[in-house]
Design a protein around this motif. Sequence first.
Motif, PDB file in Angstrom:
ATOM      1  N   GLY A 166      13.466 -10.477  10.315  1.00  0.00           N
ATOM      2  CA  GLY A 166      13.836 -11.720  10.367  1.00  0.00           C
ATOM      3  C   GLY A 166      12.768 -12.546  10.723  1.00  0.00           C
ATOM      4  N   THR A 167      11.510 -12.134  11.027  1.00  0.00           N
ATOM      5  CA  THR A 167      10.415 -13.021  11.204  1.00  0.00           C
ATOM      6  C   THR A 167       9.495 -12.927  10.135  1.00  0.00           C
ATOM      7  OG1 THR A 167       9.147 -11.184  12.153  1.00  0.00           O
ATOM      8  CG2 THR A 167      10.512 -12.227  13.747  1.00  0.00           C
ATOM      9  N   ALA A 168       8.690 -14.095  10.001  1.00  0.00           N
ATOM     10  CA  ALA A 168       7.614 -13.971   8.796  1.00  0.00           C
ATOM     11  C   ALA A 168       6.602 -12.735   9.150  1.00  0.00           C
ATOM     12  CB  ALA A 168       7.003 -15.335   8.801  1.00  0.00           C
ATOM     13  N   ILE A 169       6.420 -12.393  10.358  1.00  0.00           N
ATOM     14  CA  ILE A 169       5.542 -11.246  10.649  1.00  0.00           C
ATOM     15  C   ILE A 169       6.032  -9.851   9.971  1.00  0.00           C
ATOM     16  CG2 ILE A 169       4.285  -9.992  12.299  1.00  0.00           C
ATOM     17  CD1 ILE A 169       4.339 -12.441  14.108  1.00  0.00           C
ATOM     18  N   HIS A 170       7.459  -9.754  10.338  1.00  0.00           N
ATOM     19  CA  HIS A 170       7.856  -8.614   9.634  1.00  0.00           C
ATOM     20  C   HIS A 170       8.040  -8.745   8.207  1.00  0.00           C
ATOM     21  CE1 HIS A 170      10.836  -5.254   9.200  1.00  0.00           C
ATOM     22  NE2 HIS A 170      11.412  -6.090   8.603  1.00  0.00           N
ATOM     23  N   ASP A 171       8.017  -9.752   7.504  1.00  0.00           N
ATOM     24  CA  ASP A 171       8.222  -9.879   6.178  1.00  0.00           C
ATOM     25  C   ASP A 171       6.910  -9.307   5.615  1.00  0.00           C
ATOM     26  OD1 ASP A 171      10.954 -10.783   6.092  1.00  0.00           O
ATOM     27  OD2 ASP A 171      10.723 -12.634   5.681  1.00  0.00           O
ATOM     28  N   VAL A 172       5.802 -10.169   6.128  1.00  0.00           N
ATOM     29  CA  VAL A 172       4.428  -9.786   5.741  1.00  0.00           C
ATOM     30  C   VAL A 172       4.157  -8.578   5.959  1.00  0.00           C
ATOM     31  CG1 VAL A 172       1.857 -10.395   5.992  1.00  0.00           C
ATOM     32  CG2 VAL A 172       3.710 -12.169   5.923  1.00  0.00           C
ATOM     33  N   MET A 173       4.487  -7.796   6.786  1.00  0.00           N
ATOM     34  CA  MET A 173       4.153  -6.141   7.044  1.00  0.00           C
ATOM     35  C   MET A 173       4.914  -5.616   6.089  1.00  0.00           C
ATOM     36  SD  MET A 173       4.935  -6.113  11.226  1.00  0.00           S
ATOM     37  CE  MET A 173       4.379  -4.415  11.610  1.00  0.00           C
ATOM     38  N   THR A 174       6.043  -5.809   5.883  1.00  0.00           N
ATOM     39  CA  THR A 174       6.766  -5.132   4.562  1.00  0.00           C
ATOM     40  C   THR A 174       6.098  -5.340   3.465  1.00  0.00           C
ATOM     41  OG1 THR A 174       8.708  -5.625   6.127  1.00  0.00           O
ATOM     42  CG2 THR A 174       9.013  -4.874   3.688  1.00  0.00           C
ATOM     43  N   LEU A 175       5.732  -6.580   3.135  1.00  0.00           N
ATOM     44  CA  LEU A 175       5.156  -6.735   1.858  1.00  0.00           C
ATOM     45  C   LEU A 175       3.802  -6.058   1.675  1.00  0.00           C
ATOM     46  CD1 LEU A 175       5.290 -10.828   1.344  1.00  0.00           C
ATOM     47  CD2 LEU A 175       5.882  -8.973  -0.326  1.00  0.00           C
ATOM     48  N   ILE A 176       2.912  -5.938   2.714  1.00  0.00           N
ATOM     49  CA  ILE A 176       1.789  -5.152   2.706  1.00  0.00           C
ATOM     50  C   ILE A 176       2.065  -3.766   2.513  1.00  0.00           C
ATOM     51  CG2 ILE A 176      -0.330  -4.541   4.169  1.00  0.00           C
ATOM     52  CD1 ILE A 176      -0.452  -7.306   5.053  1.00  0.00           C
ATOM     53  N   GLY A 177       3.265  -3.379   3.006  1.00  0.00           N
ATOM     54  CA  GLY A 177       3.469  -1.782   2.721  1.00  0.00           C
ATOM     55  C   GLY A 177       3.643  -1.081   4.177  1.00  0.00           C
ATOM     56  N   LEU A 178       3.415  -1.994   5.281  1.00  0.00           N
ATOM     57  CA  LEU A 178       3.497  -1.181   6.728  1.00  0.00           C
ATOM     58  C   LEU A 178       4.935  -1.022   6.980  1.00  0.00           C
ATOM     59  CD1 LEU A 178       1.116  -3.897   8.347  1.00  0.00           C
ATOM     60  CD2 LEU A 178       0.444  -1.386   7.497  1.00  0.00           C
ATOM     61  N   ARG A 179       5.062  -0.001   7.569  1.00  0.00           N
ATOM     62  CA  ARG A 179       6.430   0.393   8.280  1.00  0.00           C
ATOM     63  C   ARG A 179       6.613  -0.159   9.569  1.00  0.00           C
ATOM     64  NH1 ARG A 179       6.681   6.481   7.357  1.00  0.00           N
ATOM     65  NH2 ARG A 179       4.401   6.193   7.327  1.00  0.00           N
ATOM     66  N   ASN A 180       7.023  -1.267   9.842  1.00  0.00           N
ATOM     67  CA  ASN A 180       7.356  -1.901  11.144  1.00  0.00           C
ATOM     68  C   ASN A 180       8.159  -1.044  12.209  1.00  0.00           C
ATOM     69  OD1 ASN A 180       7.596  -3.551  13.461  1.00  0.00           O
ATOM     70  ND2 ASN A 180       8.625  -5.176  12.197  1.00  0.00           N
ATOM     71  N   ILE A 181       7.735  -0.549  13.001  1.00  0.00           N
ATOM     72  CA  ILE A 181       8.452   0.382  14.078  1.00  0.00           C
ATOM     73  C   ILE A 181       9.594  -0.364  14.821  1.00  0.00           C
ATOM     74  CG2 ILE A 181       6.503   2.042  14.454  1.00  0.00           C
ATOM     75  CD1 ILE A 181       6.396   1.127  17.519  1.00  0.00           C
ATOM     76  N   ALA A 182       9.264  -1.703  14.784  1.00  0.00           N
ATOM     77  CA  ALA A 182      10.509  -2.511  15.519  1.00  0.00           C
ATOM     78  C   ALA A 182      11.606  -2.909  14.404  1.00  0.00           C
ATOM     79  CB  ALA A 182      10.006  -3.989  16.266  1.00  0.00           C
ATOM     80  N   ALA A 183      11.534  -2.433  13.137  1.00  0.00           N
ATOM     81  CA  ALA A 183      12.391  -2.895  12.139  1.00  0.00           C
ATOM     82  C   ALA A 183      13.973  -2.689  12.389  1.00  0.00           C
ATOM     83  CB  ALA A 183      12.083  -2.218  10.893  1.00  0.00           C
ATOM     84  N   ASP A 184      14.383  -1.785  13.302  1.00  0.00           N
ATOM     85  CA  ASP A 184      15.498  -1.539  13.526  1.00  0.00           C
ATOM     86  C   ASP A 184      16.143  -2.306  14.686  1.00  0.00           C
ATOM     87  OD1 ASP A 184      14.193  -0.362  15.587  1.00  0.00           O
ATOM     88  OD2 ASP A 184      15.881   1.422  15.425  1.00  0.00           O
TER      89      ASP A 184
ATOM     90  N   MET B 205       0.764  -1.252   0.023  1.00  0.00           N
ATOM     91  CA  MET B 205      -0.130   0.097   0.057  1.00  0.00           C
ATOM     92  C   MET B 205       0.830   1.367  -0.106  1.00  0.00           C
ATOM     93  SD  MET B 205      -1.462  -0.948   3.989  1.00  0.00           S
ATOM     94  CE  MET B 205      -2.975  -0.111   3.633  1.00  0.00           C
ATOM     95  N   ALA B 206       0.482   2.458  -0.685  1.00  0.00           N
ATOM     96  CA  ALA B 206       1.174   3.481  -0.812  1.00  0.00           C
ATOM     97  C   ALA B 206       1.175   4.021   0.646  1.00  0.00           C
ATOM     98  CB  ALA B 206       0.609   4.461  -1.884  1.00  0.00           C
ATOM     99  N   ASP B 207       2.172   4.577   1.068  1.00  0.00           N
ATOM    100  CA  ASP B 207       2.253   5.423   2.244  1.00  0.00           C
ATOM    101  C   ASP B 207       1.755   4.685   3.456  1.00  0.00           C
ATOM    102  OD1 ASP B 207       2.772   7.657   4.057  1.00  0.00           O
ATOM    103  OD2 ASP B 207       0.823   8.615   3.525  1.00  0.00           O
ATOM    104  N   GLY B 208       2.035   3.359   3.518  1.00  0.00           N
ATOM    105  CA  GLY B 208       1.497   2.682   4.683  1.00  0.00           C
ATOM    106  C   GLY B 208       1.767   3.014   6.062  1.00  0.00           C
TER     107      GLY B 208
END
Lengths: 275, 320
Positions: free
Chosen positions: A174-192, A153-156
């Motif tokens: 490194g988790t499937a959850i993070h991968d899916v969040m990224t695929l959907i276009g969400l910005r995971n605040i725990a990405a770092d 999604m644009a501007d997730g």
Amino acid sequence: MIRLVIVCIALLAASASASMAQARPMRIVTLAPSMTEAVFAMGAGDRVVGVTDFCDWPEEARTRPRIGGMSNPSIEAVIGLAPDLVVMTMDGNPREFEARLREFGIKTFVSSAKRIADLPDAYRAIGREIGAPEGAEALARELEAALSAEAPMADGPRALFVVWPEPLMAAGPGTAIHDVMTLIGLRNIAADSPIPYPKFSLEEALMRMPEVIFLGSGSGMENMGKIAENLLSRLASTPAVRNGRVYYLSDSLYRLGPRIVPGMREMRRAVEAGR
Amino acid sequence: MRARLAMAVLGGCAVLLAALVLGPTTILPWSMTDVERQVMLSIRLPRVAVGALMGAALGASGAALQGMLRNPLADPYILGLSSGATLAAAGGLMAGLTFLGPLTIPALAFGGAMASGLIVGVMGYRGGGIWPERLLLAGIGIGFMLSAGLMLMMSLSSSEGLKRAVLWIFGDLGIAGWSLVPMGGVLIGIGMGLALWRARALNTLMLGEDLSHSLGFNPRREAGVLFLAVGLMTAASVSLGGMIGFIGLLVPHIMRALVGPDHRVLIPAAAVGGGALLVVSDLIGRTVASPAEIPAGIVTALIGAPYFLYLLRRRDILGA
């Protein structure tokens, strides 16, 4: 005469199926919930004779004998089931356990998938091993199609996936959850985060102002809502809580298995419904 | 030595301030945004308060206990109270009890600690007072029994509660909120007051029971009062944030090396030292790997143990 032909054909068919049956494992033990789910989804569930204590999906898997946990399976319980194939994963099973099974002459297969991208090939490999290539191919194709169809999604929104509310544990890289969040276009605040499932700083959760909060609540976590109350009251000032964009998701994305696809849809639906 | 105590108190205050200002983000109290104000008021302040209370309770009860038992290896957790607290809290978590809302588990922990403390006290009681050696051995025995019970419970459980229980046992300050601070403060205050009140008697206990007796104290009764003080502080501390090692055992030794063996000074000094060490450890734990956190109990031993070993080498700690 016709009766004789029919008997011959029946005998032939029986022997043919018998020889085919010998070629593929008939007593499979799966040592991880993700493996159990994959084998069942490939249509080989009827040949699964043992699962771990944590294998609860599909429903039928609950009826199989238990062999202990994922990290501490009982070698006696596994051997007692006389399996002709034990399906394991590098993502949680101890390596020494495989070595011990081999000492007892038990055939093993270890899946090396650790990320969603590894999964289609892992399915195909499992399918070859257990003699269910068609089911495996279908599963792999379904995932590949879902992955390529997913347009971020644009501007997730900024999102936080809570794996555990107290103390706060988040899904990081490194988790499937993070991968899916990224695929959907969400910005995971725990990405770092330096680790996949960090004990996440409550301060940072407030400061990074997530716009969406997911709470994973799977089987055995029915009272997640109650446990999470306290966390949500402390995150009351975040846009997610203020705007009521807190979503309880199933545990579909916790396991690197066939429920990734429905889990992905579930997450996307939740985010889009709240827009 | 009083001057050193005053310095320790000043140092402790500086640590508290630093822990409030520093963290994953530095927050200056005179220029806070709304979010920063919330972080300060609802996260950092209660967290620092809980850390200071727990550390003070463990340090002070360690100092009192080592004196009372005349044993440098005594640790508040050795009396079996922590095992009782852990068993009760873990049991509550695994059974999914929520009868008091968010206070359920702390209440269970406190109840478990007091119940095991009572058993240990009864075992250690004979002829009108507490016998330190009996108390110590009873504590160790009860501790083993309750720990075995905990292990049994955990090995038979595979539920969500197990995960919660494990997280609770590796206690840390990440979930600290205001709700427990008043009760914890009162209980720890009472315990600390009792210990300070009997500090002079404790000094004589160190000289041996005969001498203590001839100086006008009843050693067994004093031991009883001190046990109650230690029990209250330890139980309150465990229910505030689980188990934190090292402080109760080694901070008293460190402070004894710094301020001497007089318990009237040593107990408050160990309280300040314990509080400061735990608050600093938590500050480090929540900052260095941000946004991930490292439990304070790990940091406590990582920074405390080398300093202790340094002191052990430099000074004659046990003789002090």
